[in-house]
Design a protein around this motif. Structure first.
Motif, PDB file in Angstrom:
ATOM      1  N   ASN A 117       2.126   4.928  -0.144  1.00  0.00           N
ATOM      2  CA  ASN A 117       1.587   6.312  -0.133  1.00  0.00           C
ATOM      3  C   ASN A 117       1.582   7.174  -1.719  1.00  0.00           C
ATOM      4  O   ASN A 117       2.383   6.693  -2.414  1.00  0.00           O
ATOM      5  CB  ASN A 117       1.746   6.848   1.141  1.00  0.00           C
ATOM      6  CG  ASN A 117       3.191   7.167   0.999  1.00  0.00           C
ATOM      7  OD1 ASN A 117       3.803   7.389   0.186  1.00  0.00           O
ATOM      8  ND2 ASN A 117       3.638   7.523   2.482  1.00  0.00           N
ATOM      9  N   SER A 118       1.158   8.364  -1.676  1.00  0.00           N
ATOM     10  CA  SER A 118       1.283   8.986  -2.617  1.00  0.00           C
ATOM     11  C   SER A 118       2.692   9.506  -2.995  1.00  0.00           C
ATOM     12  O   SER A 118       3.199   9.600  -4.201  1.00  0.00           O
ATOM     13  CB  SER A 118       0.200  10.115  -2.842  1.00  0.00           C
ATOM     14  OG  SER A 118       0.684  11.057  -1.455  1.00  0.00           O
TER      15      SER A 118
ATOM     16  N   ASN B  64      -6.188   2.969  -9.584  1.00  0.00           N
ATOM     17  CA  ASN B  64      -6.848   2.015  -9.051  1.00  0.00           C
ATOM     18  C   ASN B  64      -6.435   1.441  -7.821  1.00  0.00           C
ATOM     19  O   ASN B  64      -6.835   0.305  -7.545  1.00  0.00           O
ATOM     20  CB  ASN B  64      -6.807   0.704 -10.317  1.00  0.00           C
ATOM     21  CG  ASN B  64      -7.439   1.401 -11.489  1.00  0.00           C
ATOM     22  OD1 ASN B  64      -8.417   2.029 -11.541  1.00  0.00           O
ATOM     23  ND2 ASN B  64      -6.727   1.071 -12.780  1.00  0.00           N
ATOM     24  N   SER B  65      -5.658   2.167  -7.307  1.00  0.00           N
ATOM     25  CA  SER B  65      -5.142   1.744  -5.896  1.00  0.00           C
ATOM     26  C   SER B  65      -6.342   1.339  -4.791  1.00  0.00           C
ATOM     27  O   SER B  65      -7.225   2.000  -4.776  1.00  0.00           O
ATOM     28  CB  SER B  65      -4.194   2.501  -5.200  1.00  0.00           C
ATOM     29  OG  SER B  65      -4.808   3.767  -5.203  1.00  0.00           O
ATOM     30  N   VAL B  66      -6.064   0.038  -4.079  1.00  0.00           N
ATOM     31  CA  VAL B  66      -7.255  -0.170  -3.340  1.00  0.00           C
ATOM     32  C   VAL B  66      -7.341   0.613  -2.120  1.00  0.00           C
ATOM     33  O   VAL B  66      -8.235   0.906  -1.435  1.00  0.00           O
ATOM     34  CB  VAL B  66      -6.846  -1.933  -2.767  1.00  0.00           C
ATOM     35  CG1 VAL B  66      -7.446  -2.666  -3.657  1.00  0.00           C
ATOM     36  CG2 VAL B  66      -5.406  -1.817  -2.404  1.00  0.00           C
ATOM     37  N   ASN B  67      -5.925   1.291  -1.650  1.00  0.00           N
ATOM     38  CA  ASN B  67      -6.119   2.105  -0.506  1.00  0.00           C
ATOM     39  C   ASN B  67      -6.248   3.357  -0.811  1.00  0.00           C
ATOM     40  O   ASN B  67      -5.785   4.497  -0.322  1.00  0.00           O
ATOM     41  CB  ASN B  67      -4.653   1.892   0.261  1.00  0.00           C
ATOM     42  CG  ASN B  67      -3.480   1.943  -0.829  1.00  0.00           C
ATOM     43  OD1 ASN B  67      -3.540   2.090  -1.833  1.00  0.00           O
ATOM     44  ND2 ASN B  67      -2.300   2.528   0.025  1.00  0.00           N
ATOM     45  N   LYS B  68      -6.821   3.805  -2.058  1.00  0.00           N
ATOM     46  CA  LYS B  68      -7.272   4.947  -2.265  1.00  0.00           C
ATOM     47  C   LYS B  68      -6.500   6.224  -2.267  1.00  0.00           C
ATOM     48  O   LYS B  68      -6.468   7.132  -1.459  1.00  0.00           O
ATOM     49  CB  LYS B  68      -8.625   5.696  -1.491  1.00  0.00           C
ATOM     50  CG  LYS B  68      -9.938   4.703  -1.884  1.00  0.00           C
ATOM     51  CD  LYS B  68     -10.680   5.253  -2.895  1.00  0.00           C
ATOM     52  CE  LYS B  68     -12.035   4.653  -3.199  1.00  0.00           C
ATOM     53  NZ  LYS B  68     -11.648   3.340  -3.983  1.00  0.00           N
ATOM     54  N   VAL B  69      -5.394   5.861  -3.275  1.00  0.00           N
ATOM     55  CA  VAL B  69      -4.516   7.153  -3.184  1.00  0.00           C
ATOM     56  C   VAL B  69      -4.877   7.888  -4.131  1.00  0.00           C
ATOM     57  O   VAL B  69      -5.439   7.416  -5.492  1.00  0.00           O
ATOM     58  CB  VAL B  69      -2.980   6.536  -3.560  1.00  0.00           C
ATOM     59  CG1 VAL B  69      -2.090   7.650  -3.708  1.00  0.00           C
ATOM     60  CG2 VAL B  69      -2.613   5.590  -2.418  1.00  0.00           C
ATOM     61  N   PHE B  70      -4.732   9.344  -4.112  1.00  0.00           N
ATOM     62  CA  PHE B  70      -5.226  10.292  -5.098  1.00  0.00           C
ATOM     63  C   PHE B  70      -3.858  10.998  -5.765  1.00  0.00           C
ATOM     64  O   PHE B  70      -3.079  11.392  -5.084  1.00  0.00           O
ATOM     65  CB  PHE B  70      -6.121  11.256  -4.427  1.00  0.00           C
ATOM     66  CG  PHE B  70      -7.423  10.817  -4.098  1.00  0.00           C
ATOM     67  CD1 PHE B  70      -8.280  10.244  -5.039  1.00  0.00           C
ATOM     68  CD2 PHE B  70      -7.608  10.309  -2.597  1.00  0.00           C
ATOM     69  CE1 PHE B  70      -9.430   9.589  -4.617  1.00  0.00           C
ATOM     70  CE2 PHE B  70      -8.804   9.611  -2.338  1.00  0.00           C
ATOM     71  CZ  PHE B  70      -9.758   9.557  -3.319  1.00  0.00           C
TER      72      PHE B  70
ATOM     73  N   GLU C 291       1.035  -1.231   0.016  1.00  0.00           N
ATOM     74  CA  GLU C 291      -0.182   0.024   0.057  1.00  0.00           C
ATOM     75  C   GLU C 291       0.754   1.457  -0.019  1.00  0.00           C
ATOM     76  O   GLU C 291       0.908   1.939   1.078  1.00  0.00           O
ATOM     77  CB  GLU C 291      -0.953  -0.048   1.303  1.00  0.00           C
ATOM     78  CG  GLU C 291      -2.008  -1.106   1.034  1.00  0.00           C
ATOM     79  CD  GLU C 291      -3.096  -1.179   2.410  1.00  0.00           C
ATOM     80  OE1 GLU C 291      -2.934  -0.124   3.239  1.00  0.00           O
ATOM     81  OE2 GLU C 291      -4.130  -2.006   2.038  1.00  0.00           O
TER      82      GLU C 291
END
Length: 539
Positions: free
Chosen positions: A78-79, A107-113, A76
């Motif tokens: 991070n950005s 498309n990351s599962v851990n919702k990286v923007f 996971e």
DNA sequence: GTAGGGTTAG
């Protein structure tokens, strides 16, 4: 409260170890330690490792794939971690990978923007690829998220469109700015210059409401790129503020134009102006010294480098090895070469070529073997020296082995020069059929020089029929080729066909073909002399 | 806690 089992913060010692690391093996050590202690799972710690891996002084596809492995082993990410690996790939030879990782981020599962950093890097990747379709899609996303307000992202988009040849879009975006931004203008200007579109560059430059040193540097290099060195010099002389790049652009321009005296003169001016030369300056100045064969000035630059504690490696080491070789100081060249830890393939090439050109054929081949033993990949330039060494030394089996090694082991497509060495070598042994077979793989039109080489071999082995056949072939190909006439008349002369010789010479005159004199330079007692050769040779 | 736009080289 976080549900993820976060690793404890890493001790400062490991972080500072990473900070000062300057090799991939040191990073491996840090990496192993972090895996063992669990610190690798700390996002800050792993991001320090990744950042360092992407910014090592020595980078290669290997360091890049190591960086990628750090990324892929991060759970996971991070950005920041995404951005770092995307940035690394954006200017690499594989910018597509930046795009693939960017899609993974979306498309990351851990919702990286994606953020403003992500977009500067991914837009740059599109620019590197020259892929405007992708660029437009990314632009759409930028607008949707509202990040087109960010001047960094905006300027990268301007540059991307210019890189992709969409000059109007690029210009439109510049005009769309509320406040003039010199970097926005320069982004387009730089691409005009890079592509040699000098008229466009000039027009844009005249229109620019804001300019800085860089804008003028682009103009100087624009003139240089289209071969107008004197015009470049005029702009350069009028610059009120010059930075090291200004000097370098001008010096590089003179080097490219083989105006070595001007290079050395400008270098002195630069020192008088108290601008500190960097590696780029020194490489060019050394190459000018090599060009005029000026050992004294080369030595002076070398002393300057040592006096200023400038580290010698890669480019600079290559230039030093080259200047000493070209000036005939093979021992000094070896001294520099052996004293350099960070050598790249060009450094090796310069040394091998120098040894070979000075007749140290065994040493040249031994150096090549060392290079292989060191696990460095030779390139086509390396094999030019190696094959020419074999050819000079008449090392037939070695030459065949090297030619085979180049093609089958290193997958290097031979160029005309490589074929030339082989033809020469085979020719010396009278293996004319084998040479002819080798040449027959190439279109005749592309390789007149090789046929010339085979022709002289056939002459020296008294294969007059083959010689005459090739000579006529050469003339058929290019009626203005002086070598063809020379060779043909030599063939005819050797057969005593003097009438035909006169006929060829008459034809040569009527076609207006003259034999170009050779030219060479040498330094004696600090003075460079130029010699013309070629006159008075029997035709 | 870390980062970003345009630039010269054998």
């Amino acid at each position: 409260m976080s549900m993820v089992a976060t690793a404890t913060s890493p001790p400062p010692s490991i972080l500072s170890f990473i900070e000062i690391a300057n090799s991939i093996s040191q990073l491996h050590q840090a990496h192993a330690f972090m895996l063992k202690t669990g610190h690798f799972r700390n996002p800050f710690a792993s991001s320090r490792l990744l950042t360092k891996a992407t910014s090592l002084p020595i980078s290669s596809p290997d360091t890049l794939s190591y960086a990628l492995s750090i990324f892929t082993h991060t759970e996971e990410p991070n950005s920041y971690i995404y951005n770092t690996i995307i940035r690394a790939y954006s200017t690499s030879p594989f910018p597509q990978l930046a795009l693939i990782i960017f899609l993974k981020l979306l498309n990351s599962v851990n919702k990286v923007f994606p953020d403003k950093y992500t977009f500067t890097f991914i837009v740059k990747a599109c620019a590197t690829m020259g892929n405007v379709k992708q660029g437009e899609q990314v632009h759409g996303l930028v607008t949707k998220i509202g990040l087109d307000e960010d001047i960094y992202v905006y300027n990268t988009l301007i540059h991307m469109y210019a890189k992709c040849g969409c000059f109007d879009v690029s210009r439109g975006m510049i005009d769309g700015l509320v406040e003039d931004d010199v970097i926005a203008w320069n982004a387009l200007l730089s691409v005009y210059v890079e592509r040699g579109l000098f008229e466009f560059a000039r027009e844009l430059f005249d229109e620019m409401p804001v300019r800085n040193v860089e804008s003028l540097n682009f103009m100087v290099s624009g003139y240089v790129n289209v071969g107008l060195v004197d015009e470049a010099r005029k702009v350069f002389d009028e610059m009120l503020v010059k930075d090291v790049v200004s000097w370098n652009v001008m010096i590089t321009g003179y080097t490219k134009a083989d105006k070595f005296d001007e290079v050395l003169g400008l270098f002195e001016d630069m020192l008088r102006a108290k601008v500190k030369p960097d590696n780029c300056t020194l490489v060019n100045v050394l190459s000018a010294c090599a060009g005029v064969g000026s050992l004294s000035q080369g030595k002076w630059v070398h002393a300057f480098i040592e006096r200023n504690g400038i580290e010698v490696h890669d480019f600079l080491a290559t230039a030093l090895v080259d200047v000493y070789c070209k000036c005939g100081c093979i021992e000094k060249a070896l001294e520099v070469f052996n004293g350099t830890l960070r050598k790249d393939i060009s450094t090796w090439n310069a040394m091998i070529a120098g040894l070979s050109n000075h007749g140290y054929l065994d040493d040249a081949l031994n150096t090549f073997n060392e290079l292989i033993a060191d696990g460095i990949k030779p390139n086509e330039v390396t094999f030019v020296s190696v094959l020419s060494t074999c050819s000079q030394g008449g090392l037939l089996s070695e030459g065949r082995r090297m030619f085979d090694l180049m093609i089958n082991e290193y997958r290097i497509q031979p160029t005309l020069v490589h074929y030339g060495c082989m033809v020469d070598l085979l020719g010396r042994f009278g293996l004319l059929e084998e040479a002819e077979e080798l040449l027959s793989k190439l279109p005749v039109k592309e390789a007149p020089a090789l046929w010339e080489s085979l022709l002289s071999a056939s002459r020296s082995h008294n294969d007059v029929k083959l010689a005459e056949r090739i000579a006529s072939k050469l003339l058929e190909l290019d009626p203005h080729d002086s070598a063809g006439y020379v060779q043909l008349s030599n063939v005819l002369a050797s057969m005593g066909r003097w009438g035909d010789v006169r006929e060829v010479r008459r034809k040569m005159r009527s076609e207006g073909v003259t034999k170009e004199p050779g030219c060479s330079m040498i330094e004696v007692d600090g003075v460079v002399h130029e010699f013309l050769a070629g006159e008075g040779i029997i035709l």
